[in-house]
Structures are given as structure tokens and as C-alpha cells.
Design a protein around this motif. Sequence first.
Motif, PDB file in Angstrom:
ATOM      1  N   THR A 128       0.682  -1.116   0.079  1.00  0.00           N
ATOM      2  CA  THR A 128      -0.041  -0.285  -0.113  1.00  0.00           C
ATOM      3  C   THR A 128       0.956   1.125  -0.026  1.00  0.00           C
ATOM      4  O   THR A 128       2.183   1.141   0.311  1.00  0.00           O
ATOM      5  CB  THR A 128      -0.957  -0.094   1.283  1.00  0.00           C
ATOM      6  N   THR A 129       0.386   2.576  -0.400  1.00  0.00           N
ATOM      7  CA  THR A 129       1.270   3.631  -0.201  1.00  0.00           C
ATOM      8  C   THR A 129       1.752   3.757   1.023  1.00  0.00           C
ATOM      9  O   THR A 129       2.759   4.188   1.386  1.00  0.00           O
ATOM     10  CB  THR A 129       0.384   4.817  -0.585  1.00  0.00           C
ATOM     11  N   LYS A 130       0.863   3.530   2.186  1.00  0.00           N
ATOM     12  CA  LYS A 130       1.510   3.419   3.407  1.00  0.00           C
ATOM     13  C   LYS A 130       2.552   2.700   3.815  1.00  0.00           C
ATOM     14  O   LYS A 130       3.745   3.035   4.619  1.00  0.00           O
ATOM     15  CB  LYS A 130       0.176   3.191   4.535  1.00  0.00           C
ATOM     16  N   GLN A 131       2.373   1.397   3.252  1.00  0.00           N
ATOM     17  CA  GLN A 131       3.577   0.726   3.666  1.00  0.00           C
ATOM     18  C   GLN A 131       4.899   0.994   2.921  1.00  0.00           C
ATOM     19  O   GLN A 131       5.942   1.046   3.625  1.00  0.00           O
ATOM     20  CB  GLN A 131       3.151  -0.997   3.111  1.00  0.00           C
ATOM     21  N   ILE A 219       0.874  -0.833  -6.192  1.00  0.00           N
ATOM     22  CA  ILE A 219       0.524   0.029  -5.082  1.00  0.00           C
ATOM     23  C   ILE A 219      -0.753   0.267  -4.846  1.00  0.00           C
ATOM     24  O   ILE A 219      -1.555   0.615  -5.920  1.00  0.00           O
ATOM     25  CB  ILE A 219       1.226   1.496  -5.488  1.00  0.00           C
ATOM     26  N   ASP A 220      -1.387   0.166  -3.751  1.00  0.00           N
ATOM     27  CA  ASP A 220      -2.686  -0.077  -3.357  1.00  0.00           C
ATOM     28  C   ASP A 220      -3.612  -0.629  -4.412  1.00  0.00           C
ATOM     29  O   ASP A 220      -4.672  -0.377  -5.095  1.00  0.00           O
ATOM     30  CB  ASP A 220      -3.352   1.428  -3.697  1.00  0.00           C
ATOM     31  N   GLY A 221      -3.100  -1.792  -4.745  1.00  0.00           N
ATOM     32  CA  GLY A 221      -3.710  -2.822  -5.524  1.00  0.00           C
ATOM     33  C   GLY A 221      -3.466  -2.746  -7.011  1.00  0.00           C
ATOM     34  O   GLY A 221      -4.024  -3.333  -7.900  1.00  0.00           O
ATOM     35  N   TYR A 234      -3.161   4.783 -11.120  1.00  0.00           N
ATOM     36  CA  TYR A 234      -2.039   4.337 -10.548  1.00  0.00           C
ATOM     37  C   TYR A 234      -1.456   5.673  -9.661  1.00  0.00           C
ATOM     38  O   TYR A 234      -1.350   6.783 -10.292  1.00  0.00           O
ATOM     39  CB  TYR A 234      -0.922   3.949 -11.372  1.00  0.00           C
ATOM     40  N   PRO A 235      -1.253   5.583  -8.380  1.00  0.00           N
ATOM     41  CA  PRO A 235      -1.215   6.762  -7.477  1.00  0.00           C
ATOM     42  C   PRO A 235       0.316   7.462  -7.449  1.00  0.00           C
ATOM     43  O   PRO A 235       0.154   8.612  -7.445  1.00  0.00           O
ATOM     44  CB  PRO A 235      -1.399   6.283  -6.095  1.00  0.00           C
TER      45      PRO A 235
END
Lengths: 282, 323
Positions: A128-131, A219-221, A234-235
Motif C-alpha cells: 500500500t502507499t502507507k507501507q 501500489i494500493d492494488g 496508479y497513484p
Amino acid sequence: MGPMSLRRSAARVLVLAVVLPAMLVSGCSSRAGAAKTELTVTGSTTILPIAEVAAEMFHEQHADLRVLVAGVGSSAGIESVTKGTSDIGTSSRDLKPEEKSLGLVDTPIAFDAIAVIVNPSNPVRALTTKQAADIFEGKITNWKDVGGSDQLIWLVNRDEASGTREAFSKIVLGGAPFDPKSAVLPGTGQVRSVVADSATSVGYISLGFVDKSVKAVSIDGIQPTEKTVADGTYPVSRVLHFFTKGKPSGLAKQYVDFVLSSAVQSKVVRDAGFLPVAEGRK
Amino acid sequence: MTLDPKPDDRAVRLSEGSGRPNADAAPSAGSGLSTISRATYFKEAALQNLFLVCACVAVAGVALIFLFVGWRGWPIFAKVGLFNFLGGYVWHPTKGDFGILTLIVNSMLATLGALALGAPLAIGTAVFLSEVANPRIRDLVRPAVELLAGIPSVVYGFFGLVLLRPIIAKFSGGLGFGLFTVWIILAVMILPTIAAISEDALRSVPEGIREASYAMGATKWQTIWRVLLPAAKIGIIDAIILGMGRAIGETMAVVMVAGNAPVIPNGIFAPFLTLTTVIVMDMPYAAGDHRTALFGVAIILFVISMIFVATIRIISRFGKEVG
């Protein structure tokens, strides 16, 4: 022992040493009042493959005109166009607030996504973005905390001149500082080759430079692909810029227009793994 | 400096260092001793001045670099304070942290490790070349060692980055950057410096001392270990200090294999940044105080160099007194 302080600087500076005499030549010719025949394009190493190939094609079409391209990092590119040592400064980051007043005109030339890359042998496929942020800030230090094997995470970072680092820091870390223990490497190619040889490493590079030697995680799936970058899902993505002092004119305008033409956009930009501006999102 | 007049060439003695011949030695009509021609006299004087100019260029070069670096770097001491600059351990110039203690410690770690690996190897090479090798083998080994000194440092760095680093990454489980990799590269780089000067020192031990040792019934090993190495001690220490200077100042090779993290490395396989590599890494984009701080780092490197040179001079003088 005095000469040690005179030692040659980094490879990037060597690039400058090659380009500088050329700049002098172009400076002389413009001072002489003749029409400019050489254009200097300096800046982001990310944009290098686009600017360089476009420069070669441009030279093929106009044998008397020459475009000199150097990759020295986005900040150095912006500085050199501001100072007038190059005609176009290329940058893979937006202008900082203090750079907004320098009179630079922005021409977006492509879209780019930054991929988080790991060694192909690493079982981790998604973050994830957080990870990703926690990993690069040094809060998560073992792969087992993100679904991998019980091994320390070795961070591969870019130097602070890098536009990719700037963009990654802004988009993923939200401006939080990187873990200072991360290795700092001066080029995208080095980051990729180090991640390719080291089973426990993680780095980030432009999607255009991802190849089979490394694995881009989702990222975030969302897996970074041309499609997910184009539709904006895509973030971790950004805009690539050409900066000129004032509106591009003369030879600079000719070159910028050429880079924006479909010949470059649909071929060179795509080949480098970036997305054409015409087909971009938003 | 002084031109020693041999009886047969009838040259005038030129005054030492002043660059001008002594007035009383100038040729004048009727002077019985000064029979050199006016042309020879001016040629001698011109040559002496030429060599003086050569020496001055070297001195002026050092002075100019020192003044320039000092002028550009001084403001950082005024701004953050000498104590905070030298004693602060956080180097994060874009956030306003200008502590270089970490970099000093890292430079020392890199240098001392390289010496620990390289110096015994180099002194062993010197002993081999001066005492053990027969002339045929010596003519093979010595050029090879000298060639090591001629390889550009960027080639060492490239070798380390492309060949050594992946291997070290494999067996250490890390990235392959770090002290261990730097030590290996630097040890090879300082080997020719230390070997060449140590060999000179060993060769300058008078032959009589060797013969006396053998005459006393000492073996070759005993002669080398108990007699020759102690006799050449001063020269070997000079060699090691020169090797240290080379190791601490080495930049290009180190920047490619160190990994450049501004922290004291957590083990010998973790990335680290040194005094020299920070200048290479940051110079392309550093601005304002950051750039000034890099000149400040250069001042520190300059001071370290001066300490090394001074140490060599003191040791050499001490060696002459006791020797």
C-alpha cells in the motif's frame, strides 16, 4: 597531498565537462549574431532518453542544427536554464515555490509513473502507499512485516538532485524524510542494477526504466502499467517538463514543437516507457 | 640549490635561494678567478631563476587553493559554529543540519580499515622486492605494482561497483555497498604507494648491516624481521602515512562503492558517506549554505592533509636525530 582536493568530481560532472565546451561554442555563435545552430538541453536524467533520441531525429531532419542533451538532474537543469547556460531545462518535478518567480515557461512533454521495484526473487508483490512510505522512512525494516520472508529491508535511494526522489518523496512519503541509512545512488540505472543483484533490496525508478531484471510491485492494488497511469488510477505518477526562459522561440521552439509532434510522442516517448501528453489524463 | 662549482668548470658560485648571483662573484675585468664568459654567467642566472619560478608555481598553487577554499568555506563556521560543524553528527544540509562528525568518523573508518588490509600487503611486497626476489622475478613484479598506481581511480571504482559489489551483496545479504567493499578497493589502491616507498627505505639500509647480520649467524627471516625492518622503520612509517593520505583523499573509487548514506554504518556491509564523497555527491545541486558547507568540508580535508604532511616531516626529523 594537495591534488586530492582537486580530484575529478562525479560522473555527472564529467558529463558537464563534455557539454560545457559545446555550450561555449553555442554561446559564441549566438554572440556573433548568426542564427543559432546549437541548442543546449540540460536536466533530468529521467527525460534523457526522450530528449536524446528526439535530438538525434531532429538533427537527421535538420543537418545544420544540433541539439546537445545532458542529464545532470532536474534541479541542475532548472538552475542552468535560469542562468542561461542552457536553452531548455528539463525537469521531472514541478517548480518549487521559490522557483516560480524565475520567469520560466513550462511545456509538459510526457507523463511518467514511478514504480517501486524489488528483486525478482522477492515474494512481495503488492504494497500500500502507507507501507511503501513506512519502508522508505525506515519504520518497517523487515520484509516479513509486509508479507515477505524474514530478512532486513535494504533501501536504495536517489540523491537529492533527483527529480524522481523529489516526486516520490512528495507523492508517497508526503514530504516525510527518507531513512538516512538508505544507500544514495546518483542514477536511475544504478538503482535498477543494484536492486537487480540484491535479493533484499527495494528502490524506486521511473516506470520507463523498469525491465525484466527487477519487479515492480503494485501500489494500493494497482499495478503500474501504461493504462493505469493514463487513466490516473496508479497513484505514483507525475508530469515531465521542458522549461524555457520566456516562451520558447527560434530554435528552442522548433525543438519543443518537434518533441510534441506525434513522431516523438507516439514513438520515442512510448519507447522510453512514458505516456504522451496528448493522450494523458485529466 | 647551490651549484657546486667543480674545479674544472670554473663556474661562479651562485648565491643560495636569492635567485641572483652574488655581486662579488659577478665577472669583472681583471678579476683573476672569474674567467667564465658573460654569456655563461647569464645562462646560469636565468636557469636558476627559472627553477625558482617552477618552485613558486607549486607554492602559489597550494596557497591559492587554500585561500579560495578558505574564503568560500569560512562563512559556514561563522554560521553554525566550528564546534557544531565538527561535533554535530547529523548531516542533512537541505534541512539545515551541517554536522560532519559522522563523515569524519566514516572517513577514518574507511582509511584505517584500508591501511590494516593494505599496509601489511604492501610492506610484504616491498620486502619481497628488496630482499627476496631474484632479479628476473623482481623485473616482473615491480612494473606490475607500479601499474597499479597508474590505474585511474574511476577504473577501480567501476571494477568495485560492477564486479565486487554484486559478489559482496550475495554473501552479505545486503546491497554490497559499505566499508568492506571500500576497504578492499582502497587497500589495492594504496598498495603501490606504500610498497614503493617502503622498498626505497629497505634498499637504503646499508649493505654492511645485512652482511653483519648474516655474519652473526642470523637467517634471512631473522635479518628481515629483526634488523632490516627496524632499520627502515622511519621510511616505512612515512610510506604508511602517505598511504593514509591517499586513502582518506580518495573520492571517485569510494563514491561508487560506499553507498553514500550520511550515517555511521551499522556494520561493515552498510552504506556510508565520507568527507570526500559528500562533495562529489552534493556539489552538482548544492546551493547557498549547503555549498558553503561543502567548502567547509574541503577545509577540513585540507587540514587533515596538512596534519599528515607535518607528521611525516616530524617523524623524518626524529628519525635523523636518533638514526
